[in-house]
Structures are given as structure tokens and as C-alpha cells.
Enzyme design. Sequence first.
Site, short mmCIF file in Angstrom:
data_model
loop_
_atom_site.label_atom_id
_atom_site.label_comp_id
_atom_site.label_asym_id
_atom_site.label_seq_id
_atom_site.Cartn_x
_atom_site.Cartn_y
_atom_site.Cartn_z
CB CYS A 1 -6.98 1.85 -0.05
SG CYS A 1 -5.65 2.75 0.80
CG ASP B 1 -2.03 0.99 1.18
OD1 ASP B 1 -1.79 2.14 0.75
OD2 ASP B 1 -3.15 0.63 1.58
CG ASP C 1 -2.97 0.62 -2.60
OD1 ASP C 1 -1.79 1.04 -2.52
OD2 ASP C 1 -3.77 0.74 -1.66
CG HIS C 2 -2.49 4.34 -3.64
ND1 HIS C 2 -1.67 4.81 -2.62
CD2 HIS C 2 -3.57 3.80 -3.02
CE1 HIS C 2 -2.24 4.57 -1.46
NE2 HIS C 2 -3.39 3.94 -1.67
#
Length: 536
Positions: free
Chosen positions: A81, A41, A315-316
Amino acid sequence: MRGGGPLVLLRGLVLMAAAHCAAPRPPRHSSRPNVVLVACDSFDGRLTFYPGNQTVDLPFINFMKRHGSVFLNAYTNSPICCPSRAGSMWSGLFTHLTESWNNFKGLDPDYVTWMDLMQKHGYYTQKYGKLDYTSGHHSVSNRVEAWTRDVEFLLRQEGRPKVNLTGDRRHVRVMEADWQVTDKAVTWIKKEAVNLTQPFALYLGLNLPHPYPSPYAGENFGASTFLTSPYWLEKVKYEAIKIPTWSSLSEMHPVDYYSSYTKNCTGEFTKQEVRSIRAFYYAMCAETDAMLGEIISALQDTDLLKKTIIMFTSDHGELAMEHRQFYKMSMYEGSSHVPLLVMGPGIREQQQVSAVVSLVDIYPTMLDLARIPVLQNLSGYSLLPLLLEKAENELSSRGPRPSWVLSEFHGCNVNASTYMLRTDQWKYITYSDGVSVPPQLFDLSADPDELTNVAIKFPETVQSLDQILRSIVNYPRVSSFVQNYNKRQFISWKQSLGQNYSNVIANLRWHQDWLKEPKQYEDAIDRWLSQREQIK
């Protein structure tokens, strides 16, 4: 950490590297490989290649680069998320198709994921750690802030970003919850996977390097603390840390100003504060890398590594004070650029892939690896043609991979639906209906830090990219739909609270500002609610 720590694990991997390189590469149509996906994450993908990789030691990511491929231009399809996972990683569909608008709105629990299909087609599947792709999670603040982004007020929604040093040079397991799920995955590999007679698909989801909660920040604490130990901080090369250039508050793009303000970043920050935040973030990335190393080492210890495709992604990203922001929710590189590395049998080694790709490509890639016919309605394309040592003879029935990727954002800390189209040279960002908010255009080849918006200078490029974007998604209509969705959701939530509404809304994460003028902010919401829904 087991086995004497990351250095011992790395030495073991170095010793087995020659054997790994010499392992036979099975042809495409041999027995199906095992597949492991490690998804963390908030990991900035630029740290996996030069020059970003000069700032922190990431030995296991480097190991994957030596024995596999790294994507230089991999992007999230929504920089937050739940929508990232729901609207791309687990569904293979763009966010506007799954309608995963915010951290509360994800997929239905019975949605068929790539792992479900792999299980149906003979794979043994196992998941550990953070999933976060179904609806109903995250704090009340998170969803209310997203629903009310069109209200005419400006409130700080996060604690001021800060650092916190814990433990000493022997303190390795800082993010204990992540280490525990990593331990479970390692145990499963060594005790269960090694005995399987069928191929397996393993998913490990990590929270790191996401910032930690800040208890002073209100309901559910927010998450503005960058926390690590001296053990991990020593992996950071302070002299290589770049202090980002900021525009003045008066020169910021209006959406950027809203984001910076709601993230509590419009105050004064010294260079030392910014450097520390970035250093602590990089240290958190180093701890993440060590957990990846535990999985690689477990596969090697069980002689499964040569039979297993490993993928690492996030996720990013994390802005880490670039563009006067932390967190994500932005189309700037720090937030939208994700790591993507792949290694295993048949994968080209020491390859840097420059093609633009995104997380929607994971779903069709997993199906392709498992020899499952790829669904035609997916937004993504298999990555295997970019990865395999031996090129495929047959072309995909869907045609060639597009030369662009799409990312979109509809959640909190941003006061307009945002759309990004990334091509080989350009990044085009447009908002809302494409008219009410000025667009942005960045030439990433000449301006990798995205400091100069050249939309006015290149109107023909803006027009051309906007036409491509509109051929992919009718973004003015989507923006209008999200506005109406937000209002309906807020009304339903307000009605559910009854007389408790005023007290609950005043004590969300924005409580420090709200409680100064509670009637003013309630009145602003009432005016917003009285406006008619947008129909386009």
C-alpha cells in the site's frame, strides 16, 4: 446506494452513451480538462480484460473501456500500500529513490505531489478517502515484521485466509466506509464542482477490494477475511473461476515459501475453499466497480463528463490464493499487475494499449493533462502519447518511453529485497544481492500463470535483463542499505520500549507462534542484532 442502485445508474449511462460518443473532442491545446483519479486497493488488473473479465460483472469498468482506453500491461512499482502510493502514484519516483521501504516509511508530509502542482497552476483540488502515502501509518506489527525479515526464524504473521458472507440480496453497501467517502465525492461534484469556474482535480481513494480485518489474528487484527454479501456474490460467474495450480512446498522458490508460510497458507486448502476465496474477492471487486460508477454517473448528471478525464487504477493487485498466497508483496501477476483505464475528451475509445507502463507514469501524465511542464527528474513518462486521438507533433525532451517497467519490494512477508523487470515477453525477478537467492525468469507469452522458472534454461536472457536492471538501480547496494535501515529502526524501537519490549514483541500478529517459544525467538533477534552492518 443512491439512485436505485448500480443497474439504474448503468441504464442511465447507456442512454447517454450516444451523446457522449457524439461530443466534440477538444484539441490538445484547448481549455484544460477536469481530472478525476479513482484509486482502489488490491485490484487485480487482469480482471479488466479477457479472459479475467469473464469471472465477474464490472459494468462501469466496461463502460470506461468502451469510451476510453485500457492498459493491458500496467504494473505497480511496489506491491504494497504505502510504498506504492509514495514511491510511484504520488511522487512519480521509483521506491529506491523515495526510500519508501515499508508500510511505515512513506513520503514526508510536505512532499510536493502532482496535485500540489496542479493547485499551484490554477486547478481546484479535492481529495477523499484513502491516501496512505506519508510516513507513520499502519500497525506496529507491519513495521516490525519488515524490520526483522532477516532474522533466522519463521513465524506466521497473518490469520488463515477465510470468507465471510454478510447480509442478504438487498445488502449493497458492505464496505460502508468506502461508500461514505464516495458519497462525499459525489456530493462535492454535484454541489461544488459544477459551479467552479476553474478546472478541478478530484482524487477518490478506496479501501476495497482489500481483505477485511480478522480479529482473531492478533495486534491490529491483520486482514485475511474476504467479506461480501449475496448481492455482490451474484455478480460472480463461478463456472469461470480458475483454480490456480500450486507447486509442492518442497519445490517452491525459497522466498515464495517464506511468503506462503508467513501468510499462513502452507496448510491444507480444499478446492472449494480456494474457489470461495476467489469468488468472494471478485465480488469485492464488483462492489468497487459500483463506487466507480457513482462517480461517472455524478459527472454525467452534472454535464461534466464530457469535460473530464477519468482514470481508474489500484495500488497493487491481490493473489487470491495464486502461488499458494493471498495478499500482495509478490511480483507474480496477481499481485503486481494493476488496472489502468482512462476515458475523457481526446482519449482514444475502445483502445487496448499493450505497452508496459506503471504507476510512476501517473505523475507526469497529470502534469501533461494540466499543461504543466513535466519535471525531468521523474521516473515515469506521460501516458498521453499512448492515449490521445491525435498524436503529438513534438517529442518528449526526455526521449522515448523505455520498453521495461521496474517494480521493487522491501517490506514484510518477504525475506529479501525483490526487484522485477518486466518487458514485452519476459519477467525477470531477482533478489537481495543477485547472488545469494536464485533469480526467476518467466516467459509470459508462453507461461502467463508463471509456473515455470526458465532462468537456468535462458542464461543469456537473464544476463541481458540483469544488466538493464543494474543500469536502472544498483540493487545490491539498495538491498544492503535496506538491511542496515531495518536493523537501525528495530534497535531504536526496542530501546523506546524499555522493559516492555518482551511483552510487546510477543503479542504482535505472530503471537500464536511466538508464545510457544518466546526465548528462542528473542535469542534469534539478539544474534541478528550482534551481526555487523553490511557495507557494499
